[in-house]
Scaffold this motif. Structure first.
Motif, PDB file in Angstrom:
ATOM      1  N   GLN A  90     -28.046   5.429  21.160  1.00 56.80           N
ATOM      2  CA  GLN A  90     -27.334   6.139  22.230  1.00 56.80           C
ATOM      3  C   GLN A  90     -26.444   5.193  23.031  1.00 56.80           C
ATOM      4  O   GLN A  90     -25.325   5.540  23.409  1.00 56.80           O
ATOM      5  CB  GLN A  90     -28.348   6.823  23.140  1.00 56.80           C
ATOM      6  N   THR A  91     -26.938   3.985  23.276  1.00 57.08           N
ATOM      7  CA  THR A  91     -26.200   3.015  24.089  1.00 57.08           C
ATOM      8  C   THR A  91     -25.241   2.158  23.275  1.00 57.08           C
ATOM      9  O   THR A  91     -24.441   1.404  23.846  1.00 57.08           O
ATOM     10  CB  THR A  91     -27.178   2.085  24.822  1.00 57.08           C
ATOM     11  N   GLY A  92     -25.337   2.227  21.948  1.00 58.67           N
ATOM     12  CA  GLY A  92     -24.474   1.392  21.110  1.00 58.67           C
ATOM     13  C   GLY A  92     -25.049   0.027  20.825  1.00 58.67           C
ATOM     14  O   GLY A  92     -24.383  -0.807  20.193  1.00 58.67           O
ATOM     15  N   ALA A  93     -26.258  -0.246  21.293  1.00 64.53           N
ATOM     16  CA  ALA A  93     -26.898  -1.520  20.956  1.00 64.53           C
ATOM     17  C   ALA A  93     -27.078  -1.630  19.445  1.00 64.53           C
ATOM     18  O   ALA A  93     -27.044  -2.721  18.871  1.00 64.53           O
ATOM     19  CB  ALA A  93     -28.242  -1.644  21.662  1.00 64.53           C
TER      20      ALA A  93
ATOM     21  N   VAL B  14     -32.637   5.251  22.042  1.00 59.63           N
ATOM     22  CA  VAL B  14     -31.857   4.647  23.129  1.00 59.63           C
ATOM     23  C   VAL B  14     -30.908   3.579  22.593  1.00 59.63           C
ATOM     24  O   VAL B  14     -29.754   3.477  23.043  1.00 59.63           O
ATOM     25  CB  VAL B  14     -32.792   4.068  24.213  1.00 59.63           C
ATOM     26  N   ALA B  15     -31.358   2.810  21.610  1.00 56.35           N
ATOM     27  CA  ALA B  15     -30.504   1.768  21.034  1.00 56.35           C
ATOM     28  C   ALA B  15     -29.259   2.372  20.387  1.00 56.35           C
ATOM     29  O   ALA B  15     -28.149   1.831  20.512  1.00 56.35           O
ATOM     30  CB  ALA B  15     -31.289   0.951  20.013  1.00 56.35           C
TER      31      ALA B  15
END
Length: 326
Positions: A198-201, A195-196
């Motif tokens: 995927q979201t660009g975090a 998720v990190a």
């Protein structure tokens, strides 16, 4: 007659209690690897072999995919005795600084070298260190040679990492290393990485190929840079509950964990080759790195290890002594 019936009833009740009490011992073995990872492969094979030998006296049950927690949480559960076995890797440097030996870049030349280091450094020197912290290591398996993926640019030299937000495992040493290369590293549990990215975090991450692929990180990354910057073992580790297990069960688990060591190395090599082909098919842009540039940039990490870790220089010397002749 009444007394005879009463006696037979008592015997029957006692037999029932004994039968109910003879329940199979469950050995909980937890790790963070996803299905298809080397962790999952080797731990399932370990459970299969151990359970055949245990023949119903006990049963190893594997909990993968961080079902029982991430690496740091699993170390705590080993200490509490709520998990019987776990497979920590990088996080062991948070248990004792000596385990940061495997945070030193380009120290392990190949898997044959690692087998010698396992037998001549890990067992005699690191097993007792872990035991003094309440952890009982029963085998050394593999996490593997680590590679870098990201969404910004191909990484060819340390300078290419400048400004890249990079997920790293728990532990201070990987942070130190990637800071020295110019990246912005952040420790994060493996279960949170997809998720990190995927979201660009996070822009990127570093892991063995098999762990990267099994976690589906290739779906949210563009570039794969074959850096081989660190080799990380995985330590089959018990905690508080170890001495509660019957002695013959402990013997089987110990024997099987050691038996799996060569299997882990062989599977690691096989899966690396297969997974690289899958990564290419998945559309990642793949490049080699300037290995010498990374070695030269790694000097500060070695200096810190020698300065901060008691016996660090001696361990490094021994590992280098075991390296294959060039």
């Amino acid at each position: 007659m009444k007394s005879l019936k009463a006696g037979l009833l008592a015997i029957a009740l006692m037999a029932g209690v004994n039968h109910a009490g003879a329940q199979e011992v469950q050995v909980k073995f937890a790790h963070v690897g996803e299905p298809g990872s080397l962790f999952a492969d080797v731990s399932q094979e370990f459970a299969k072999r151990a359970n055949e030998k245990l023949a119903g006296e006990a049963k190893v049950v594997v909990y993968g995919s961080s079902q029982l927690g991430g690496d740091s949480e699993l170390l705590k559960k080993l200490k509490l005795g709520t998990v019987d076995l776990a497979l920590p890797s990088t996080v062991m440097s948070s248990v004792a600084p000596q385990f940061a030996l495997f945070e030193m870049p380009y120290l392990i030349a190949d898997r044959d070298h690692m087998a010698k280091v396992r037998d001549e450094v890990v067992r005699p020197q690191l097993y007792p260190v872990a035991a003094s912290r309440g952890y009982h290591i029963i085998g050394v398996w593999e996490n593997g040679f680590r590679q870098i993926t990201n969404n910004v640019r191909p990484i060819k030299t340390p300078a290419d990492l400048s400004g890249i937000k990079l997920r790293v495992p728990q532990g201070v040493w990987r942070v130190e290393m990637f800071k020295s290369y110019g990246a912005n590293p952040s420790p994060m549990a493996l279960s949170e990485v997809f998720v990190a990215l995927q979201t660009g975090a996070m822009d990127g991450q570093e892991n063995p190929l098999v762990q990267t692929y099994a976690s589906r990180l290739q779906e949210v990354q563009k570039y794969l840079s074959l850096s081989d910057h660190i080799y990380t073992p995985a330590f089959v580790t018990a905690g508080l509950s170890w001495n509660r297990l019957p002695e013959d069960v402990r013997e089987v688990l110990q024997q099987t964990a050691v038996e799996m060591e060569s299997y882990a190395l062989e599977q690691g090599a096989k899966l690396d080759e297969e997974t690289l082909a899958k990564m290419r098919d998945a559309g990642l842009e793949i490049n080699e790195v300037d290995r010498q540039a990374f070695i030269d940039a790694s000097r500060p990490v070695y200096d810190k290890f020698i300065k901060d870790v008691e016996g660090g220089q001696g361990m490094l010397d021994k590992v280098r002594e075991l390296q294959p002749a060039s």
